[in-house]
Design an enzyme around this catalytic site. Structure first.
Site, PDB file in Angstrom:
ATOM      1  N   GLY A   1      -4.240 -12.125  -5.602  1.00 53.75           N
ATOM      2  CA  GLY A   1      -4.038 -13.485  -5.104  1.00 53.75           C
ATOM      3  C   GLY A   1      -2.690 -13.608  -4.430  1.00 53.75           C
ATOM      4  N   CYS A   2      -2.528 -14.668  -3.669  1.00 53.09           N
ATOM      5  CA  CYS A   2      -1.296 -14.836  -2.890  1.00 53.09           C
ATOM      6  C   CYS A   2      -0.094 -15.087  -3.798  1.00 53.09           C
ATOM      7  CB  CYS A   2      -1.465 -15.946  -1.864  1.00 53.09           C
ATOM      8  SG  CYS A   2      -2.120 -17.496  -2.521  1.00 53.09           S
TER       9      CYS A   2
END
Lengths: 339, 339, 339, 339
Positions: free
Chosen positions: B148-149
Site C-alpha cells: 500500500g502507499c
C-alpha cells in the site's frame, strides 16, 4: 423581522444564502429544506455554520402551510416552476435562484433547458432580478427570477455600451472562466479534485451553453436588433469566482477614457459595481463579496474593446444578488447584510 | 519482450501503470481491462495517453485464455483474490497492486478489510513486494502483493532503525499527509474539488485505517515484539504524494548523525531510496518519480527522533513499485522504465 | 553522443531542459551554468533531480573554451545576444530558448523588448524553431530562436487556416490562460502563492504583451497582409500549461468538419500535434508532454470559428521544443527523449 | 466610537485586521500605516477593500501625536518593542499582533528571536492575549501580546488536559500544518506559487521553531513541571488555516468520552471554541471565522490521545483574536464584529 424560507439549503448556493441571510440584520429564517439531509442540523452537513445560527433541515413536504414573507428556491432547474406557484398563491413572495423564471416565454425555456415549462402563466409577472438594470420592477415584484452567474457578469459588463448603441450587438464574444462551485455539489467525475486541479478546461463553447439564451434575452432589451453572444466557458482550478473577458466591436470611435466614462456614469450610484480605473478585475478581489468589478480597454488600431468583469459566482452570481433583490423588494438598504 | 496484462486500467493507479509500462524498454502490453469503459480506447478515457501507445479496453470476461507473462491487478479489494488464482494456475505470474495478497493470514485480511478471503491457499506463497526489504523472495515469486502507499513510506522509513533494535516498537506515531488520488477515481462527495481545495483534513485517525494492519505486520518482521503504529492520515490539497512524519522513541542515545548513518548504510545500494543530508523531504521532489526520500532528525533533550519520508503515492506507492517488482522478477535492471 | 551545455540551468525552463536532456538517449551534458547557484550541485537547488544524473553548476565565466556540439540559452532576454556569438564563432550550434533570436530585425526586437539588439548580424541567419512549420530550415541551422510559449500554442493553432486564406488575418483574438511557471522563478509579489491561489487574473491585455510581435511576425509568413493579433493573457492558478482560445473570422463558409479536416491533413505526420476529434483540449492532457493538442469548432450562424490549443509551457512551449529542434538539427528521431 | 490605528496595514494580517475592524459596529479607524505603500489608498494595494471603507496609507512617521484609544501592531518582530512605548506613555492602549510582547522575560525573547529586547520594562505589564485563558487580565490590560498562530491552536488544544494534570507535560508532540499566508507577504522563493503548489513540506521540525518557546511558556502556566513541546510545522498548499494534530500521553485512564467532556465543560461558555462531537476539525470549516474547532480521541490500547485543533491563522490566529481582545478590553460583546 422579515421571515424567509429556503428551498434547497444544502447546495453550494443554498448554504451561501443561508449564511448571508443569517447575518442580515432584518431577516429571520423560519425553514431550510434539503431532500437529501432532512432530519439533520444544517451544521452537521456544513460544520462551518456558526452553531448559534444553526437550523434543522426539513423536507419540502414538511413545510405545510408555513407562510414566510419570502421563499428562495436554490434548486436545480425544474423544481421551482412546480413548487413556486403554491407559495405565490398564498401570498408569499418568491425569489427563484434557479433558472425557472428567468425567461420571458416557455418556448425560450424549452429551447435552452430542454423541458416544458409547467407554470407559463407565472412567467409573465416574473421580474429578472438584476437590480442595476431592473430596480424599479423588482421593488414591486411578487416573483423574481434571480440571474444566472455567467449572465450577471456579462450583462453588467455589456449593457452600458449596448444601451447607447456604442457596440454591434451581433459581435459579442465572451470568454469566461468559472470556479468549480458553479458546477454544483452533485457527484460528477468532472469535478473531482484530481480532474480539476492544476488544469484549465473549456467546455460547451460556441452557442450551446444554457446561459446563452438568458444573456441574449437580457441584452436584447437594450438593442434594436437581437444580440448574438458567442460564449466560451472554462472550468478553472478555483472554488469560486467568474471572470468574463468580453470582446466587442465599437460602432463609434471612442477611446479607453471615453468608454470608461460610460461605465463610471452608468454605475455611479450602484452600491455593488466597482468600475476599476487602476488595474484589471481579478476574481480574488470580489471573492466572498457582492461586488461586480468591471473595466473596459479599447484596443488601439482596431474597432475592438475588451471588457473584463469579475464576480463571485455564489454571491453576486447567486445568493448575494438574491439578498440584494430581497433588500429592494422589502425596502431595506440595498447593502443590508451584504457588507 | 515480456508480455503483460492489466486488470483495471482506468483507475488512477491502473492508468499510471499503463503509462509507465508503455515506456518500459522490455515490456509489451497485450491487454488492459475496464469494466466501466470497455469498448473504448484508453485514450478516450485519458486523452493524455500518447496515441502511438493506445490500446482498446476490454472487459475482464473478454480476456479468455490469454497467457501473458505477468498480470497486474489494479482493482479495489476483493477482486484479485477471486481472479488471480486462475491466472496463477495457468502459469501466469501475478503482481497484485490491490490489498488482497499483502497479508499473511486470512484472519488478518478479515480484520482490516471486513470480508472473508476467498483464496487463503495462495496467501502463503505471496511475497510482499517491497524490493528494498524483500528482494530475494520477490525474484522467484509467482505472486506478489504490492505494498500500500502509506505502508511503503512508513516501512521504508522505520525498518532501518527497528531491525537494529534502536527504537521502541510500541511507540511509533505516524502523521501522514496524502494527495487526493489516493482516494481513487470513484465518485465521492469528499473528493470533489470544492470540498478538498484550500483545506487540510484528518480522517480515520488512531488505530483504524486499513493500512495499519499492513504496517504492523511488515514492521513486525524486524522486531521481537509486535509493533504498535498510531496512524493519522490527512487529506491534503494536492493530486499526488505522501509525506509521513514519524515520531519514534530511541532505545539508545544516538545523535542525528549516527541515525543518518544507519539510513545511509542501509540504503547505500538502493536505486530508489534517497537519504537526504540537506533539507527535508517534500512531496514535490518525488512526484512522478519512483523515489522514496527519507531523513531522520534526533530531537535533542528527548528520546525522540523524527523520520520524514516522501513518495509519490501512484508511483513508488503503487504503479512504479509494481514495475520495480516486475524488473526484479524478470531479471531486468531494477531501474528499467523507471528513470 | 552529442554534447551540450546549458546556460541558465536553474530557472524553470533550464531545469526542465536539463531533466529532459539527461534522459535523452543520445545526449551528454557537459556543463550547466547558474550565476546564482554556481558552486552547488544542481540537485541541491532542485532535489527532484536524480542523483545519478546530477551535475555541478558553474558560472558562465568558468566555461572557458569548452566546445560542446550545441549550447542552449535558458536566460532572460538580453543575455543570449551577448554571449551566443562567441559560441557560434567557434563552431558551436546554439538553440536560444530566450527571445533574443526570434525576431527578423533589430527594430522589431527593440519595439517589443525595449532594448537595442547587440548582435543584429546574427539575427539574419537565425531560424525560428517551430519544427511543424520550419523543419527544413532548422535542419541546417547554426542558430535557432526557440519560440515563446504563447506563440507556440497560437501559431500552431492558427497557421493551418491562415496559410489557406481561410481566415481574415486582421481579426485574430487570442484569449490565453497560462500557468504560473511562465512568469519565471524570480521573486515577484505577483507570483506568491497567496496572490495566485484560487483566482484568475488578466494582465497586459490588448496589443501590448511582448509575445504579440512574435505571433504577428510568424503568422505573417502565411498571409499576404500583416496579421493583427488581439491578445489577452490570464494568470491561472496552475503550475504549468497554456490554453489558447482563439476566435477567428472565416473568409469562406466551412463547417466544423471541413475545418477539422484542414488540421488533420496539415498535422497528419506531425509527431507532437494531436488534432482532437473528441473533446476539447485541456492543459492536464498535455502537462509534462511535448504535445500540442488542437481543435477547431465553427460557431453556427456566424462567420466565427473557435480554435482551442493546449501545450505545457515548459515542454512544447520551451524545453521540449528545444530538444525537438536539437533532434531535427542533429538527425535524431524527432521523438528521441520526448516520449 | 472607539478609535484605533493600525501600524503595518499592508501585510496579510494587517489588511485582515483592517477589513474586520471596518465592519465592527463600535470602531472607527483613524490611521493605517505602511512603510512600503504610504501615499496610496489601501484599496490600491488591496482592491478587494470596499471603496466605502477605504483609507489613505501613511508612514508611521506621519502619525504625529494622534491619540486613538488603541493601536495595533501588525509588524515583523522588533518594531513594536521600539514604537509601542511612546503610545503607551501617552495613554494609548496597545494590542501587539507581533511577537514582541508575548514573552515574560527579555531572555526568553532573545532565545527565540535572536535579538535584544529594547523595552523590557513593558514586558511585565503585558498580558498574553488568549481570552479563553486570560480573560480577566486582558480586561484591564494596557498592553496585550496577541498570541502567535500556531500557539493559539496548540494552547487551546492542550490546556484543558494539562490544567487537570491529565497528561504528561514532557511528551507533547505537535504535528502542525499551515497555510502559506502564515509566511507573510514578503518576497521569498519558498512561497512562490510554483514552489508551494501541489506539495506538502515540513520545515524547522523538532525544537527549533520560534513558536515553541511561546507554547511552552503558556502551557507552563498549567503545569508544575515545564512542558516540552516537539513541534513539526508543515507548509501546506492552501492560503489560510492551521491544523494541529497533537499527540499527548495520558496520566490517567480516561476514554474518549471522558476526555471530550473535559473540553465540553472547559469551553462551554466560550463564544469562539467549538468542541466537535461529530467529525474531525478541518481548516475549511474555520476559514474566514474566529472559531477554533477542537476534538480529542483516545487511542485504545495505548496511553495516547490525539487532539485535533483547527483555526484560520489570519483570524483566530491573528487579526480576529486581536479584535476579540479589543472587545474584552473595551467592554464590547465579545463577538462584536466577529460573526
Amino acid at each position: 423581522m422579515t421571515t424567509l424560507g429556503i428551498i434547497g439549503a444544502t447546495g453550494y448556493t443554498g448554504v451561501e444564502l443561508y449564511r448571508l441571510a443569517a447575518r442580515h440584520p432584518h431577516l429571520h429564517i423560519i425553514f431550510a429544506t434539503s431532500e437529501q439531509y432532512h432530519g439533520q442540523q444544517l451544521s452537521e452537513v456544513f460544520p462551518h455554520i456558526d452553531p448559534r445560527k444553526d437550523i434543522p433541515l426539513c423536507a419540502t413536504s414538511d413545510i405545510g402551510d408555513e407562510k414566510p414573507d419570502v421563499v428562495f428556491f436554490c434548486t436545480p432547474d425544474g423544481i421551482a416552476m412546480q413548487q413556486a406557484p403554491a407559495f405565490l398563491d398564498r401570498g408569499v413572495r418568491v425569489i427563484d435562484v434557479s433558472p425557472d423564471f428567468r425567461f420571458d416565454t416557455p418556448e425560450a425555456y424549452k429551447t435552452w433547458y430542454k423541458k416544458e415549462h409547467t407554470a407559463p402563466a407565472f412567467m409573465k409577472s416574473a421580474v429578472y432580478g438584476l437590480p442595476e438594470l431592473n430596480r424599479q420592477k423588482i421593488r414591486d415584484a411578487r416573483l423574481v427570477g434571480n440571474p444566472g452567474c455567467y449572465p450577471t457578469s456579462v450583462v453588467l459588463g455589456v449593457a452600458p455600451l449596448l444601451e447607447q448603441d456604442f457596440i454591434a450587438p451581433g459581435s459579442i464574444i465572451v470568454d469566461a472562466k468559472s470556479g468549480v462551485s458553479g458546477a454544483g455539489r452533485g457527484l460528477k467525475l468532472r469535478t473531482l479534485y484530481v480532474e480539476v486541479n492544476d488544469s484549465i478546461a473549456p467546455y460547451g463553447i460556441g452557442h450551446t451553453h444554457r446561459h446563452v439564451g438568458e444573456m441574449e434575452q437580457e441584452l436584447g432589451r437594450f438593442s434594436a436588433t437581437k444580440p448574438f453572444v458567442v460564449f466560451s466557458p472554462h472550468l478553472t482550478p478555483m472554488s469560486r469566482g467568474i471572470l468574463s473577458t468580453i470582446y466587442v466591436r465599437l460602432t463609434q470611435d471612442l477611446g479607453s477614457k471615453d468608454l470608461m466614462d460610460v461605465y463610471t456614469r452608468r454605475y455611479a450610484s450602484e452600491p455593488f459595481v466597482r468600475v476599476l480605473h487602476k488595474g484589471l478585475p481579478e476574481t480574488r478581489f470580489v471573492t466572498h463579496t457582492n461586488f461586480c468589478d468591471v473595466r473596459i480597454d479599447r484596443v488601439e488600431g482596431t474597432d475592438l474593446a475588451i471588457i473584463t468583469s469579475a464576480i463571485d459566482n455564489l454571491v453576486k452570481g447567486a445568493a448575494g444578488q438574491a439578498l440584494q433583490n430581497l433588500n429592494v423588494m422589502f425596502g431595506f438598504p440595498e447593502e443590508a447584510g451584504l457588507v
